[in-house]
Design an enzyme around this catalytic site. Structure first.
Site, PDB file in Angstrom:
ATOM      1  N   GLY A 105       0.809  -1.211   0.000  1.00  0.00           N
ATOM      2  CA  GLY A 105       0.000   0.000   0.000  1.00  0.00           C
ATOM      3  C   GLY A 105       0.839   1.256   0.000  1.00  0.00           C
ATOM      4  O   GLY A 105       1.984   1.271   0.448  1.00  0.00           O
ATOM      5  N   ARG A 136       0.999  -5.814  -4.904  1.00  0.00           N
ATOM      6  CA  ARG A 136       1.067  -6.703  -3.740  1.00  0.00           C
ATOM      7  C   ARG A 136       1.534  -8.117  -4.085  1.00  0.00           C
ATOM      8  O   ARG A 136       1.333  -9.041  -3.300  1.00  0.00           O
ATOM      9  CB  ARG A 136      -0.293  -6.744  -3.049  1.00  0.00           C
ATOM     10  CG  ARG A 136      -0.700  -5.389  -2.463  1.00  0.00           C
ATOM     11  CD  ARG A 136      -1.957  -5.477  -1.624  1.00  0.00           C
ATOM     12  NE  ARG A 136      -2.339  -4.184  -1.074  1.00  0.00           N
ATOM     13  CZ  ARG A 136      -1.869  -3.658   0.059  1.00  0.00           C
ATOM     14  NH1 ARG A 136      -0.956  -4.326   0.751  1.00  0.00           N
ATOM     15  NH2 ARG A 136      -2.276  -2.487   0.495  1.00  0.00           N
ATOM     16  N   ASP A 155       5.613  -7.483   5.423  1.00  0.00           N
ATOM     17  CA  ASP A 155       5.562  -8.600   4.474  1.00  0.00           C
ATOM     18  C   ASP A 155       6.546  -8.403   3.320  1.00  0.00           C
ATOM     19  O   ASP A 155       7.244  -9.336   2.915  1.00  0.00           O
ATOM     20  CB  ASP A 155       4.147  -8.759   3.912  1.00  0.00           C
ATOM     21  CG  ASP A 155       3.206  -9.444   4.889  1.00  0.00           C
ATOM     22  OD1 ASP A 155       3.699 -10.079   5.840  1.00  0.00           O
ATOM     23  OD2 ASP A 155       1.977  -9.340   4.709  1.00  0.00           O
ATOM     24  N   LYS A 215       8.403   0.873   5.269  1.00  0.00           N
ATOM     25  CA  LYS A 215       7.255   1.685   4.879  1.00  0.00           C
ATOM     26  C   LYS A 215       5.973   1.090   5.423  1.00  0.00           C
ATOM     27  O   LYS A 215       5.765  -0.114   5.352  1.00  0.00           O
ATOM     28  CB  LYS A 215       7.167   1.752   3.347  1.00  0.00           C
ATOM     29  CG  LYS A 215       5.900   2.379   2.789  1.00  0.00           C
ATOM     30  CD  LYS A 215       5.122   1.502   1.825  1.00  0.00           C
ATOM     31  CE  LYS A 215       4.669   0.219   2.387  1.00  0.00           C
ATOM     32  NZ  LYS A 215       3.610  -0.468   1.611  1.00  0.00           N
ATOM     33  N   THR A 216       5.120   1.886   6.016  1.00  0.00           N
ATOM     34  CA  THR A 216       3.714   1.574   6.264  1.00  0.00           C
ATOM     35  C   THR A 216       3.118   2.683   7.113  1.00  0.00           C
ATOM     36  O   THR A 216       3.697   3.068   8.129  1.00  0.00           O
ATOM     37  CB  THR A 216       3.473   0.221   6.972  1.00  0.00           C
ATOM     38  OG1 THR A 216       2.086   0.106   7.302  1.00  0.00           O
ATOM     39  CG2 THR A 216       4.282   0.078   8.240  1.00  0.00           C
ATOM     40  N   ILE A 217       1.963   3.188   6.696  1.00  0.00           N
ATOM     41  CA  ILE A 217       1.320   4.228   7.502  1.00  0.00           C
ATOM     42  C   ILE A 217       0.780   3.643   8.796  1.00  0.00           C
ATOM     43  O   ILE A 217       0.532   4.387   9.759  1.00  0.00           O
ATOM     44  CB  ILE A 217       0.191   4.948   6.743  1.00  0.00           C
ATOM     45  CG1 ILE A 217      -0.980   4.006   6.448  1.00  0.00           C
ATOM     46  CG2 ILE A 217       0.698   5.597   5.474  1.00  0.00           C
ATOM     47  CD1 ILE A 217      -2.241   4.725   6.017  1.00  0.00           C
ATOM     48  N   ASP A 218       0.601   2.316   8.865  1.00  0.00           N
ATOM     49  CA  ASP A 218       0.033   1.703  10.062  1.00  0.00           C
ATOM     50  C   ASP A 218       0.956   1.814  11.274  1.00  0.00           C
ATOM     51  O   ASP A 218       0.511   1.646  12.405  1.00  0.00           O
ATOM     52  CB  ASP A 218      -0.289   0.227   9.814  1.00  0.00           C
ATOM     53  CG  ASP A 218      -1.459   0.041   8.861  1.00  0.00           C
ATOM     54  OD1 ASP A 218      -2.134   1.035   8.548  1.00  0.00           O
ATOM     55  OD2 ASP A 218      -1.695  -1.092   8.422  1.00  0.00           O
ATOM     56  N   TYR A 270     -24.059  16.485  17.300  1.00  0.00           N
ATOM     57  CA  TYR A 270     -23.726  15.185  16.709  1.00  0.00           C
ATOM     58  C   TYR A 270     -22.637  14.470  17.500  1.00  0.00           C
ATOM     59  O   TYR A 270     -21.684  15.103  17.981  1.00  0.00           O
ATOM     60  CB  TYR A 270     -23.231  15.336  15.268  1.00  0.00           C
ATOM     61  CG  TYR A 270     -24.248  15.907  14.316  1.00  0.00           C
ATOM     62  CD1 TYR A 270     -25.414  15.205  14.014  1.00  0.00           C
ATOM     63  CD2 TYR A 270     -24.032  17.139  13.702  1.00  0.00           C
ATOM     64  CE1 TYR A 270     -26.340  15.727  13.123  1.00  0.00           C
ATOM     65  CE2 TYR A 270     -24.957  17.663  12.808  1.00  0.00           C
ATOM     66  CZ  TYR A 270     -26.115  16.955  12.533  1.00  0.00           C
ATOM     67  OH  TYR A 270     -27.037  17.471  11.650  1.00  0.00           O
ATOM     68  N   GLY A 329      -5.712   0.822  10.176  1.00  0.00           N
ATOM     69  CA  GLY A 329      -4.884   0.126  11.152  1.00  0.00           C
ATOM     70  C   GLY A 329      -5.546  -1.164  11.568  1.00  0.00           C
ATOM     71  O   GLY A 329      -6.129  -1.251  12.644  1.00  0.00           O
ATOM     72  N   ARG A 330      -5.470  -2.182  10.704  1.00  0.00           N
ATOM     73  CA  ARG A 330      -6.160  -3.449  10.999  1.00  0.00           C
ATOM     74  C   ARG A 330      -5.384  -4.289  11.995  1.00  0.00           C
ATOM     75  O   ARG A 330      -5.972  -4.944  12.850  1.00  0.00           O
ATOM     76  CB  ARG A 330      -6.390  -4.226   9.701  1.00  0.00           C
ATOM     77  CG  ARG A 330      -7.190  -5.492   9.923  1.00  0.00           C
ATOM     78  CD  ARG A 330      -7.690  -6.107   8.642  1.00  0.00           C
ATOM     79  NE  ARG A 330      -8.420  -7.336   8.914  1.00  0.00           N
ATOM     80  CZ  ARG A 330      -8.943  -8.103   7.968  1.00  0.00           C
ATOM     81  NH1 ARG A 330      -8.836  -7.751   6.702  1.00  0.00           N
ATOM     82  NH2 ARG A 330      -9.584  -9.215   8.277  1.00  0.00           N
ATOM     83  N   GLU A 368      -9.415   0.350  12.772  1.00  0.00           N
ATOM     84  CA  GLU A 368     -10.047  -0.486  11.751  1.00  0.00           C
ATOM     85  C   GLU A 368     -10.165  -1.949  12.169  1.00  0.00           C
ATOM     86  O   GLU A 368     -11.156  -2.614  11.880  1.00  0.00           O
ATOM     87  CB  GLU A 368      -9.228  -0.377  10.455  1.00  0.00           C
ATOM     88  CG  GLU A 368      -9.738  -1.153   9.287  1.00  0.00           C
ATOM     89  CD  GLU A 368      -8.799  -1.068   8.092  1.00  0.00           C
ATOM     90  OE1 GLU A 368      -9.237  -1.413   6.985  1.00  0.00           O
ATOM     91  OE2 GLU A 368      -7.635  -0.649   8.252  1.00  0.00           O
ATOM     92  N   TYR A 397      -7.843   6.048   2.882  1.00  0.00           N
ATOM     93  CA  TYR A 397      -7.188   6.445   1.641  1.00  0.00           C
ATOM     94  C   TYR A 397      -6.866   7.934   1.611  1.00  0.00           C
ATOM     95  O   TYR A 397      -5.982   8.367   0.871  1.00  0.00           O
ATOM     96  CB  TYR A 397      -8.069   6.062   0.444  1.00  0.00           C
ATOM     97  CG  TYR A 397      -8.171   4.566   0.266  1.00  0.00           C
ATOM     98  CD1 TYR A 397      -7.170   3.849  -0.367  1.00  0.00           C
ATOM     99  CD2 TYR A 397      -9.264   3.862   0.775  1.00  0.00           C
ATOM    100  CE1 TYR A 397      -7.248   2.476  -0.513  1.00  0.00           C
ATOM    101  CE2 TYR A 397      -9.359   2.483   0.636  1.00  0.00           C
ATOM    102  CZ  TYR A 397      -8.349   1.791  -0.006  1.00  0.00           C
ATOM    103  OH  TYR A 397      -8.420   0.429  -0.146  1.00  0.00           O
ATOM    104  N   GLU A 398      -7.574   8.724   2.428  1.00  0.00           N
ATOM    105  CA  GLU A 398      -7.305  10.168   2.466  1.00  0.00           C
ATOM    106  C   GLU A 398      -5.865  10.494   2.882  1.00  0.00           C
ATOM    107  O   GLU A 398      -5.348  11.563   2.560  1.00  0.00           O
ATOM    108  CB  GLU A 398      -8.259  10.862   3.455  1.00  0.00           C
ATOM    109  CG  GLU A 398      -9.711  10.830   3.050  1.00  0.00           C
ATOM    110  CD  GLU A 398     -10.432   9.560   3.493  1.00  0.00           C
ATOM    111  OE1 GLU A 398     -11.675   9.540   3.418  1.00  0.00           O
ATOM    112  OE2 GLU A 398      -9.751   8.600   3.911  1.00  0.00           O
TER     113      GLU A 398
END
Length: 545
Positions: free
Chosen positions: A76, A140, A171, A197-200, A238, A246-247, A306, A419-420
């Site tokens: 990703g 991937r 991975d 690399k990973t935003i997570d 609201y 972040g799974r 997530e 995705y933002e």
């Protein structure tokens, strides 16, 4: 045409550690070992196991023969990938202007299929300090099979490539380690270097302070959350339920909470450690709603990682049960109506599983019982956790209302931020960090290293004081079960419940739950005071204080 911001941003010159600004000397540490399963990892990686952690220090400038390098973007997207490639390009050219950089297109598949372009200055200059992976694309495809390795070596030899740099997450870097070992064992003479690399944020350890892209993605999400909180505090009607990427780990949710101070932030790792049920989580959110309503505040924000649903022990057990039930020959053989399928599933569940299943909203239960992926597993990723929780909280509040314990209003809005943030223009931190990672990779290649990951440390200090070097990828590996088989993989870094970032959050969350303590980070700043533009994440600052 490019935007004015991109034009100005192209002129930004990322900062480098002093140790990379001229000639280098290599300082080697002691031999290393893997984080676990040492004998198994050593037997699987005999040619790349036990190498030392290295550090680059300022030294004499030495001449270097021209050499060619290949680069792959894997997995990703994450902000800063283009700067890793820019830094690698500049690093290779600084050693010898006749050296070349080739980009393999659309991820590892480009290596296997021999699909590539030469990256020249005309191309590179259009992508400096920009977000995205569009310079060569990503994919991937996993590099795991001998046929792939052998196909790769053909094009690497054809292009006279000395080293391959793989930019990816845990991975992808596991694959880099496997490829480095294979080429070393075969004596093919091709080096393999990884970049984290990973935003997570789950590719980090005592050697890797952070994975690139995490800083920018969290700042992007925090701007959006801050905007929502400002609106929330303005309209005052609201409750916003916000799911964040972040799974596997909750680093993004925790960092955004530290930056924004929402009323509630759930941390998956804590849910699992405390064995919390779905009802426990719902009650915790409902308690905040009631406390704020008692103060006349019928609004608030809830941050949800997530992967939360898979960390709830009772849900995790239910999903495992459902996977077993739905994968049986009997489940596959019969064609049933929706109602018959539900009845069949319920008849096969244990008493504990049935109790949890019946506690879920009907449409979620239907989704778990009916929707399966090609492998026959429940499609957990399709569950809209933010909507599930808000509806269950509403149900809990109605119970409290009937008991005379709640008299507020509860109107909800839902968001999912993912995705933002993956392709946002990199922050100064990520622009500098990524450029340094790429430039540093060129030095790892020049010093003959393979099976190493490029690392930059001490990144809460000014960039000139950052420390560049490399860590053997085998040092981060252990054995885990993946798709039913035991495999060597890089260990994911989960949120440490005894770590300073979580402890600080835990010390504040009761106050945030009942009071309005919102912070509004605003957009990423690229020019201005260093205290605004060059800040690392709150997580990193707390870890290194």
């Amino acid at each position: 045409m490019i935007s004015n911001l991109q034009k100005e941003r192209a002129n930004y010159q990322p900062k480098l550690p002093k140790g990379l600004q001229g000639g280098i000397e290599v300082k080697e540490g002691a031999a290393t070992q893997s984080v676990a399963d040492q004998e198994q990892i050593k037997s699987l990686f005999p040619h790349t196991y036990g190498m030392p952690v290295i550090e680059f220090q300022a030294g004499e400038v030495k001449s270097c023969d021209a050499f060619n390098v290949g680069v792959i973007l894997s997995g990703g997207q994450a902000p800063g990938g283009h700067n890793v490639i820019s830094g690698l390009f500049d690093g290779v050219k600084s050693l010898n202007p006749d050296s070349k950089l080739y980009g393999f297109l659309m991820g590892p598949k480009g290596l296997v299929d021999h699909d590539y372009i030469e990256l020249t200055s005309d191309i590179i200059d259009n992508y400096r300090n920009t977000g995205g992976f569009d310079i060569i694309g990503s994919g991937r495809t996993k590099l795991e099979e001998v046929e792939q390795f052998e196909s790769g070596i053909k094009i690497l030899r054809e292009l006279n490539i000395k080293a391959l740099v793989i930019i990816g997450g845990d991975d992808s870097n596991t694959n880099a380690c496997v490829l480095a070992e294979y080429y070393a064992a075969k004596n093919y003479g091709v080096q393999v270097i990884g970049c984290p690399k990973t935003i997570d944020g789950d590719l980090k350890n005592e050697q890797i302070e952070t994975s690139f892209g995490f800083d920018t993605a969290c700042k992007t999400y925090s701007e959006l959350i801050g905007n929502i909180q400002r609106d929330c505090n303005s309209s005052r009607k609201y409750w916003h339920f916000i799911k964040l990427m972040g799974r596997s780990a909750s680093h993004i949710a925790l960092e955004c909470a530290l930056q924004c101070q929402p009323n509630v932030c759930l941390i998956s790792e804590e849910v699992e450690k405390k064995n919390l049920s779905l009802d426990d989580i719902v009650k915790m959110i409902a308690d905040s709603v009631v406390a704020r309503a008692n103060n006349g505040n019928n609004y608030g924000t809830v941050l949800i990682p997530e992967g939360l649903i898979e960390f709830i022990p009772t849900i995790k057990k239910l999903i495992a049960e459902l996977n077993d039930i739905l994968s049986t020959e009997e489940a596959r053989r019969h064609s049933r109506s929706r109602e018959e399928q539900i009845d069949y599933v319920k008849s096969q569940l244990s008493n504990e599983g049935l109790l949890v299943f019946d506690s879920l909203p009907e449409d979620v239960a239907l989704q778990l019982a009916l929707d399966r992926d090609p492998h026959g597993n429940v499609q957990v990723s399709l569950i809209e956790t933010e909507k599930l929780l808000s509806r269950m909280v509403a149900r809990k509040l109605n119970e409290l209302r009937r008991e005379g314990k709640y008299n507020g209003k509860f109107t909800t809005l839902h968001h999912f931020f993912g995705y933002e943030g993956r392709c946002a223009a990199p922050s100064n931190y990520d622009a500098d960090y990524c450029y340094s990672l790429g430039f540093n990779a060129s030095r790892l290649i020049a010093t003959g290293k393979t099976g190493y990951m490029s690392i930059i440390k001490n990144t809460t200090a000014p960039a000139a004081e950052w420390i560049a070097g490399g860590v053997p990828i085998t040092m981060m590996m252990n054995i885990e079960k993946r798709n039913g088989a035991l495999k060597p993989v890089i260990r994911k870094a989960l949120v440490e419940l005894e770590g300073e970032p979580f402890k600080y959050f835990a010390s504040k969350r009761d106050e945030w739950a009942k009071d309005t303590c919102y912070l509004y980070p605003g957009p990423i700043q690229y020019w201005g005071p260093s205290a605004v533009c060059d800040l690392p994440t709150k997580t990193l600052a707390l870890e290194k204080k």
